[in-house]
Motif scaffolding. Structure first.
Motif, PDB file in Angstrom:
ATOM      1  N   VAL A 323       0.833  -1.201   0.000  1.00  0.00           N
ATOM      2  CA  VAL A 323       0.000   0.000   0.000  1.00  0.00           C
ATOM      3  C   VAL A 323       0.870   1.255   0.000  1.00  0.00           C
ATOM      4  CG1 VAL A 323      -1.773   1.279   1.259  1.00  0.00           C
ATOM      5  CG2 VAL A 323      -1.879  -1.207   1.174  1.00  0.00           C
ATOM      6  N   GLY A 324       1.963   1.212   0.757  1.00  0.00           N
ATOM      7  CA  GLY A 324       2.858   2.363   0.806  1.00  0.00           C
ATOM      8  C   GLY A 324       3.482   2.662  -0.539  1.00  0.00           C
ATOM      9  N   LEU A 325       3.925   1.633  -1.245  1.00  0.00           N
ATOM     10  CA  LEU A 325       4.485   1.832  -2.581  1.00  0.00           C
ATOM     11  C   LEU A 325       3.442   2.404  -3.538  1.00  0.00           C
ATOM     12  CD1 LEU A 325       6.619  -1.416  -3.053  1.00  0.00           C
ATOM     13  CD2 LEU A 325       7.480   0.926  -2.948  1.00  0.00           C
ATOM     14  N   ALA A 326       2.213   1.894  -3.437  1.00  0.00           N
ATOM     15  CA  ALA A 326       1.149   2.374  -4.321  1.00  0.00           C
ATOM     16  C   ALA A 326       0.857   3.851  -4.072  1.00  0.00           C
ATOM     17  CB  ALA A 326      -0.118   1.542  -4.112  1.00  0.00           C
ATOM     18  N   VAL A 327       0.807   4.250  -2.808  1.00  0.00           N
ATOM     19  CA  VAL A 327       0.527   5.650  -2.478  1.00  0.00           C
ATOM     20  C   VAL A 327       1.678   6.540  -2.926  1.00  0.00           C
ATOM     21  CG1 VAL A 327       0.212   7.277  -0.572  1.00  0.00           C
ATOM     22  CG2 VAL A 327      -1.031   5.110  -0.586  1.00  0.00           C
ATOM     23  N   ALA A 328       2.925   6.089  -2.711  1.00  0.00           N
ATOM     24  CA  ALA A 328       4.080   6.881  -3.136  1.00  0.00           C
ATOM     25  C   ALA A 328       4.104   7.050  -4.645  1.00  0.00           C
ATOM     26  CB  ALA A 328       5.370   6.215  -2.643  1.00  0.00           C
ATOM     27  N   LYS A 329       3.800   5.989  -5.361  1.00  0.00           N
ATOM     28  CA  LYS A 329       3.767   6.085  -6.828  1.00  0.00           C
ATOM     29  C   LYS A 329       2.625   6.983  -7.288  1.00  0.00           C
ATOM     30  CE  LYS A 329       6.077   1.756  -8.048  1.00  0.00           C
ATOM     31  NZ  LYS A 329       7.127   2.432  -8.827  1.00  0.00           N
ATOM     32  N   LEU A 330       1.495   6.947  -6.570  1.00  0.00           N
ATOM     33  CA  LEU A 330       0.370   7.817  -6.908  1.00  0.00           C
ATOM     34  C   LEU A 330       0.774   9.278  -6.768  1.00  0.00           C
ATOM     35  CD1 LEU A 330      -2.610   8.293  -7.583  1.00  0.00           C
ATOM     36  CD2 LEU A 330      -3.112   8.046  -5.134  1.00  0.00           C
ATOM     37  N   SER A 331       1.513   9.592  -5.692  1.00  0.00           N
ATOM     38  CA  SER A 331       1.982  10.959  -5.502  1.00  0.00           C
ATOM     39  C   SER A 331       2.892  11.385  -6.644  1.00  0.00           C
ATOM     40  CB  SER A 331       2.726  11.082  -4.167  1.00  0.00           C
ATOM     41  OG  SER A 331       3.281  12.367  -4.006  1.00  0.00           O
ATOM     42  N   SER A 332       3.805  10.506  -7.041  1.00  0.00           N
ATOM     43  CA  SER A 332       4.711  10.819  -8.146  1.00  0.00           C
ATOM     44  C   SER A 332       3.961  10.956  -9.458  1.00  0.00           C
ATOM     45  CB  SER A 332       5.773   9.719  -8.269  1.00  0.00           C
ATOM     46  OG  SER A 332       6.519   9.601  -7.077  1.00  0.00           O
ATOM     47  N   LEU A 333       2.946  10.107  -9.657  1.00  0.00           N
ATOM     48  CA  LEU A 333       2.165  10.152 -10.894  1.00  0.00           C
ATOM     49  C   LEU A 333       1.392  11.454 -11.017  1.00  0.00           C
ATOM     50  CD1 LEU A 333       1.140   8.704 -13.447  1.00  0.00           C
ATOM     51  CD2 LEU A 333      -0.665   7.689 -12.037  1.00  0.00           C
ATOM     52  N   ARG A 334       0.827  11.918  -9.890  1.00  0.00           N
ATOM     53  CA  ARG A 334       0.092  13.184  -9.907  1.00  0.00           C
ATOM     54  C   ARG A 334       1.002  14.325 -10.344  1.00  0.00           C
ATOM     55  NH1 ARG A 334      -4.675  13.754  -6.766  1.00  0.00           N
ATOM     56  NH2 ARG A 334      -4.026  15.867  -6.298  1.00  0.00           N
ATOM     57  N   THR A 335       2.238  14.306  -9.852  1.00  0.00           N
ATOM     58  CA  THR A 335       3.182  15.359 -10.218  1.00  0.00           C
ATOM     59  C   THR A 335       3.548  15.266 -11.689  1.00  0.00           C
ATOM     60  OG1 THR A 335       4.081  15.364  -7.983  1.00  0.00           O
ATOM     61  CG2 THR A 335       5.437  16.345  -9.704  1.00  0.00           C
ATOM     62  N   ALA A 336       3.762  14.037 -12.183  1.00  0.00           N
ATOM     63  CA  ALA A 336       4.122  13.856 -13.589  1.00  0.00           C
ATOM     64  C   ALA A 336       3.000  14.345 -14.500  1.00  0.00           C
ATOM     65  CB  ALA A 336       4.420  12.383 -13.857  1.00  0.00           C
ATOM     66  N   VAL A 337       1.751  14.070 -14.128  1.00  0.00           N
ATOM     67  CA  VAL A 337       0.611  14.517 -14.932  1.00  0.00           C
ATOM     68  C   VAL A 337       0.533  16.033 -14.953  1.00  0.00           C
ATOM     69  CG1 VAL A 337      -1.908  14.550 -15.052  1.00  0.00           C
ATOM     70  CG2 VAL A 337      -0.710  12.406 -14.584  1.00  0.00           C
ATOM     71  N   ARG A 338       0.732  16.667 -13.777  1.00  0.00           N
ATOM     72  CA  ARG A 338       0.687  18.133 -13.723  1.00  0.00           C
ATOM     73  C   ARG A 338       1.810  18.741 -14.552  1.00  0.00           C
ATOM     74  NH1 ARG A 338      -0.080  17.341  -8.193  1.00  0.00           N
ATOM     75  NH2 ARG A 338       2.006  18.130  -7.774  1.00  0.00           N
ATOM     76  N   SER A 339       3.016  18.136 -14.476  1.00  0.00           N
ATOM     77  CA  SER A 339       4.150  18.656 -15.242  1.00  0.00           C
ATOM     78  C   SER A 339       3.886  18.529 -16.743  1.00  0.00           C
ATOM     79  CB  SER A 339       5.425  17.901 -14.858  1.00  0.00           C
ATOM     80  OG  SER A 339       5.719  18.070 -13.490  1.00  0.00           O
ATOM     81  N   ASP A 340       3.285  17.408 -17.133  1.00  0.00           N
ATOM     82  CA  ASP A 340       2.975  17.198 -18.548  1.00  0.00           C
ATOM     83  C   ASP A 340       1.956  18.215 -19.051  1.00  0.00           C
ATOM     84  OD1 ASP A 340       3.190  15.555 -20.992  1.00  0.00           O
ATOM     85  OD2 ASP A 340       1.090  15.079 -20.568  1.00  0.00           O
ATOM     86  N   ARG A 341       0.942  18.489 -18.232  1.00  0.00           N
ATOM     87  CA  ARG A 341      -0.058  19.471 -18.601  1.00  0.00           C
ATOM     88  C   ARG A 341       0.564  20.860 -18.710  1.00  0.00           C
ATOM     89  NH1 ARG A 341      -4.999  17.613 -14.539  1.00  0.00           N
ATOM     90  NH2 ARG A 341      -5.679  15.782 -15.756  1.00  0.00           N
ATOM     91  N   ALA A 342       1.463  21.190 -17.763  1.00  0.00           N
ATOM     92  CA  ALA A 342       2.097  22.498 -17.788  1.00  0.00           C
ATOM     93  C   ALA A 342       2.966  22.655 -19.041  1.00  0.00           C
ATOM     94  CB  ALA A 342       2.956  22.690 -16.541  1.00  0.00           C
ATOM     95  N   ALA A 343       3.657  21.572 -19.403  1.00  0.00           N
ATOM     96  CA  ALA A 343       4.513  21.618 -20.608  1.00  0.00           C
ATOM     97  C   ALA A 343       3.662  21.809 -21.850  1.00  0.00           C
ATOM     98  CB  ALA A 343       5.334  20.339 -20.688  1.00  0.00           C
ATOM     99  N   LYS A 344       2.529  21.117 -21.918  1.00  0.00           N
ATOM    100  CA  LYS A 344       1.666  21.253 -23.084  1.00  0.00           C
ATOM    101  C   LYS A 344       1.076  22.669 -23.172  1.00  0.00           C
ATOM    102  CE  LYS A 344       0.304  16.408 -23.505  1.00  0.00           C
ATOM    103  NZ  LYS A 344      -0.804  15.426 -23.422  1.00  0.00           N
ATOM    104  N   SER A 345       0.766  23.241 -21.998  1.00  0.00           N
ATOM    105  CA  SER A 345       0.220  24.596 -21.996  1.00  0.00           C
ATOM    106  C   SER A 345       1.236  25.598 -22.513  1.00  0.00           C
ATOM    107  CB  SER A 345      -0.212  24.979 -20.556  1.00  0.00           C
ATOM    108  OG  SER A 345      -1.218  24.133 -20.108  1.00  0.00           O
ATOM    109  N   GLU A 346       2.507  25.407 -22.115  1.00  0.00           N
ATOM    110  CA  GLU A 346       3.557  26.312 -22.567  1.00  0.00           C
ATOM    111  C   GLU A 346       3.741  26.197 -24.084  1.00  0.00           C
ATOM    112  OE1 GLU A 346       7.065  25.518 -20.404  1.00  0.00           O
ATOM    113  OE2 GLU A 346       6.271  26.235 -18.486  1.00  0.00           O
TER     114      GLU A 346
END
Length: 349
Positions: A323-346
């Motif tokens: 469960v801990g690994l899943a939550v940690a990966k979820l946190s990283s995934l959320r950041t990756a998605v936000r970064s991808d969206r920000a890059a596309k916006s730029e």
């Protein structure tokens, strides 16, 4: 200090549930920078270690016991935001699979042990590190004091919640005195365990301790292949724990959960003892998962109590890591998605 169902009324439990949900949501967003430095494995193992050590109740006196809360330790090892996630994972696994702490009280337990203890432990630790000599060795005493104070702070927070929505009317002065008094003693054990763990890690791999990474102008890191690199304190450090330290940490965690826990004190913990003494202990209700195959840290169907307890501890460690690994990966995934969206916006701009 696992609060059972029934100690607090529904409005208070709902309020703490909202607080806990908000804290976890913010932590999922903010923990990504911490997890990016260490990788999700360290967060998962920290959660599993806290789970394992919480199984080991130590005697306090007068028929009372205590156990590690772990908030200050988690914050020192993996950072405050990841620390909140680590503690939330531990409490979720305990509540869902082991009937340890009520399900309607899950938000209360996360608020007390996953938010208050982490916040107080981390703030005290960082405050002391600001005035202590700027060296890695200062981490141990600073975190020990943070751990010591985090326990009665959580006990005082429970007193405030009980004043707002306790099931049985009792004098708040007596409750506050009993909770803080007993949990100050339990805090001494918390401080000793925190100091022992951090001493071992700081002596061998200070780069794995979040609050120690920026204490030196230069820090020499040695990877699993023996290659060294120097990092400076003015930029984040990408830590490669390597399979050997992680393997050792997992082995120690399994040993604690599957072996040392069998010698835990059978006396009631501080909250349970105070509840019995002041007359609100009878308001506790059985958890909705009291019939779980792992309830009360035993495996149903296994007659030998020691084998059952050891196996339950090992299963709990593996569940918590997953469960801990899943939550940690979820946190990283959320950041990756936000970064991808920000890059596309730029790009679109």
């Amino acid at each position: 200090m696992h609060v059972p169902d029934g100690f607090l009324d529904a409005p208070t439990s709902i309020a703490t549930g909202l607080i806990a949900a908000g804290a976890v949501g913010v932590s999922l967003r903010r923990a990504s920078a911490e997890i990016r430095e260490t990788g999700p494995a360290l967060a998962g193992l920290t959660a599993a270690f806290v789970f394992a050590v919480q199984m080991v109740n130590f005697p306090v006196g007068a028929g009372t016991s205590g156990h590690l809360l772990g908030g200050a330790l988690a914050a020192a090892l993996v950072g405050p935001w990841t620390g909140v996630l680590v503690m939330s994972v531990v409490l979720l696994v305990q509540g869902l699979f082991f009937a340890d702490g009520g399900l309607t009280a899950l938000g209360t337990n996360i608020t007390l042990m996953g938010v208050v203890s982490v916040l107080v432990g981390y703030v005290v630790t960082r405050s002391l590190l600001a005035v202590l000599p700027k060296r890695v060795g200062s981490v141990v005493p600073a975190a020990a004091v943070g751990a010591l104070l985090a326990v009665p702070a959580s006990a005082l927070a429970f007193t405030g919640l009980y004043a707002a929505g306790g099931a049985v009317a009792i004098p708040m002065g007596k409750l506050a005195g009993a909770m803080v008094g007993w949990h100050l003693l339990i805090g001494l054990g918390e401080a000793a365990i925190t100091a022992a763990v951090l001493s071992a890690v700081v002596a061998t791999r200070p780069d794995l301790v979040y609050v120690a990474r920026h204490l030196q102008p230069e820090l020499v890191l040695i990877d699993a292949d023996g290659n060294s690199s120097t990092v400076t304190a003015d930029k984040p450090i990408a830590v490669n724990a390597g399979p050997r330290p992680l393997g050792i940490a997992l082995a120690v965690t399994l040993l604690v959960a599957g072996g040392v826990s069998l010698f835990a004190s059978a006396h009631p913990d501080g909250l349970e003892f105070v509840g019995e003494s002041l007359g609100f202990g009878s308001s506790a209700q059985d958890s909705a998962v009291a019939g779980s195959p792992l309830a009360d840290y035993g495996v149903s169907g296994i007659g030998n109590e020691r084998v059952s307890g050891a196996l339950a501890g090992i299963i709990g460690v593996l569940l918590t890591i997953g469960v801990g690994l899943a939550v940690a990966k979820l946190s990283s995934l959320r950041t990756a998605v936000r970064s991808d969206r920000a890059a596309k916006s730029e790009v679109n701009v």
